[in-house]
Design an enzyme around this catalytic site. Sequence first.
Site, PDB file in Angstrom:
ATOM      1  N   HIS A   1       1.482   2.169  -3.532  1.00  0.00           N
ATOM      2  CA  HIS A   1       0.346   2.932  -4.082  1.00  0.00           C
ATOM      3  C   HIS A   1       0.360   4.363  -3.545  1.00  0.00           C
ATOM      4  O   HIS A   1       0.153   5.327  -4.277  1.00  0.00           O
ATOM      5  CB  HIS A   1      -0.984   2.290  -3.648  1.00  0.00           C
ATOM      6  CG  HIS A   1      -1.363   1.045  -4.388  1.00  0.00           C
ATOM      7  ND1 HIS A   1      -1.514   1.013  -5.756  1.00  0.00           N
ATOM      8  CD2 HIS A   1      -1.660  -0.207  -3.942  1.00  0.00           C
ATOM      9  CE1 HIS A   1      -1.894  -0.226  -6.115  1.00  0.00           C
ATOM     10  NE2 HIS A   1      -1.980  -0.974  -5.046  1.00  0.00           N
TER      11      HIS A   1
ATOM     12  N   GLU B   1       0.834  -1.210   0.000  1.00  0.00           N
ATOM     13  CA  GLU B   1       0.000   0.000   0.000  1.00  0.00           C
ATOM     14  C   GLU B   1       0.870   1.261   0.000  1.00  0.00           C
ATOM     15  O   GLU B   1       0.468   2.282  -0.569  1.00  0.00           O
ATOM     16  CB  GLU B   1      -0.976  -0.005   1.180  1.00  0.00           C
ATOM     17  CG  GLU B   1      -1.942  -1.203   1.203  1.00  0.00           C
ATOM     18  CD  GLU B   1      -2.755  -1.395  -0.082  1.00  0.00           C
ATOM     19  OE1 GLU B   1      -3.017  -0.403  -0.787  1.00  0.00           O
ATOM     20  OE2 GLU B   1      -3.127  -2.558  -0.374  1.00  0.00           O
TER      21      GLU B   1
HETATM   22 ZN   LIG Z   1      -2.679  -2.967  -4.901  1.00  0.00          ZN
END
Ligand SMILES: [Zn+2]
Length: 501
Positions: free
Chosen positions: A269, A266
């Site tokens: 991201h 994450e």
């Molecule tokens: Zn992902």
Amino acid sequence: MDRWKAFEARVREIKDLDGILGLMTWDEETYAPKAGRGPRGRHNATLEAIRHERLAAPELGALIEVLREDKSLGSDKATMIERIQRRRLREVAVPQALVRRLAEARSAALAAWQDAKRVGDFQAFRPYLQNVFELTRARAEAIGAAGGRYTSLYDVLLDEYEPGMTAARLEPLLSCLKEALVDLLEAIRSRGTPPDRSFLMGRFPDASQWALTLRLLADLGFDTERGRQDRSAHPFTNAVSEHDVRITTRIFDDNALSAIFWTIHEAGHGMYEQGFDEKDHGLALAEAPSMGIHESQSRLWENQVARSRAFWTHYLPLLKETFPDQLRGADVESFYRAVNVVKPGLLRVEADEVTYNLHILLRFELERALVGGQLSVADLPAAWNERMKRNLGVSPPNDGVGCMQDIHWAQGAIGYFPSYTLGNLYAAQLMAAFERAQPDAWGTIERGQFGVLLGWLRTNVHRSGYRQTAEETVAAASGEALAVEPFLRYLRAKFSHVYRL
Ligand SMILES: [Zn+2]
């Protein structure tokens, strides 16, 4: 009033609504009480209807029409206009009543999924899922009928996450990948020496794991002044704005690695969302051109970086300091091998790099059949289980760890799964390019100087935002078109070593 200014004001309002809806989704999956789900479904539906209205507004259409003819605007503005026009066309095609029904159906399905998944009760979830698929099909039909350039309903859905991509283009890539992965898996199974992972079997206290994930976030370069981490059942990233990026993780005290890799995934991201050019903030240029390239950022940090020997050369001392009793027997080589164990299993999110894409292929085949009408929702569990057995040799004991394991279909994210595989392919191309550009690439990672890689990604991937398509971005950064070979080369080199092939 200046036409461009009027257009930009409308775009900012739409982006504001995106941010608010993102914040509400984050809340729903982290802290919102269960009893609030009903009203929340209506809140979502109301806001989505307003956003739909704004995007479909004839005034916006008229502005776009005039601005598209204005050749003096320059390429950035032209890109923004095309981006909003793309979104607008998909909205105009869909009646507002359908937008509202779909938003409500998704909220209801999400709530039903959370309960049904826990007890493995597909029958309780089935009507909700059926509703989401039916309404999503209706939406795709409406968009397809308005656009006319799609050859299947599935392509309409895929295009939402991977603009310009088609199932026909994906198929040869995926089947070539499947063949190579099955071969590699077979070699590992028949000739490989399995790593020892006994030192990962202890108890790892929650509080220590949480502290460790926060340390990792800061080290990698996730800006905690402009973002935060919380917990959720299914980790995700949601950018409320470029200055407020929410990520989540999950912690199991019998698994030391799950939280580490979730957080790093994450963070990949999140750092992408934080990396758009400052001057694009709040505008349609500060966006990923596809979800595949978004996943390339998460998968690059999670796999290429955090499952490397260099990464654990740097972090094993800290990990052993945190969990001295549990990890007493681990050295860098054994730990590196242990985090790269290949074992066909039930769950996509716990899958290793060799079997991961086989999980995606199964979902791609099934969702295509569901959208195309060749498979009914009622027959989904049987079709799922049959393919799991055939492709991975495992049988789910219940549907909670079978066809209900992922949040995507409940959320209406149908056509999303191929983005993960594209992300893996792009990540391999990008990491190979970073190695070529930075002679001491792995040295920087071994020394924990993650800013070197992040800086390279900022320059070559993040800053361009929506200006280039995903494939153009990766081609410009790596000098090569989308291909499976770099990924396969990476896997073969790594797993020949890990499994002593
Ligand atoms: Zn992902």
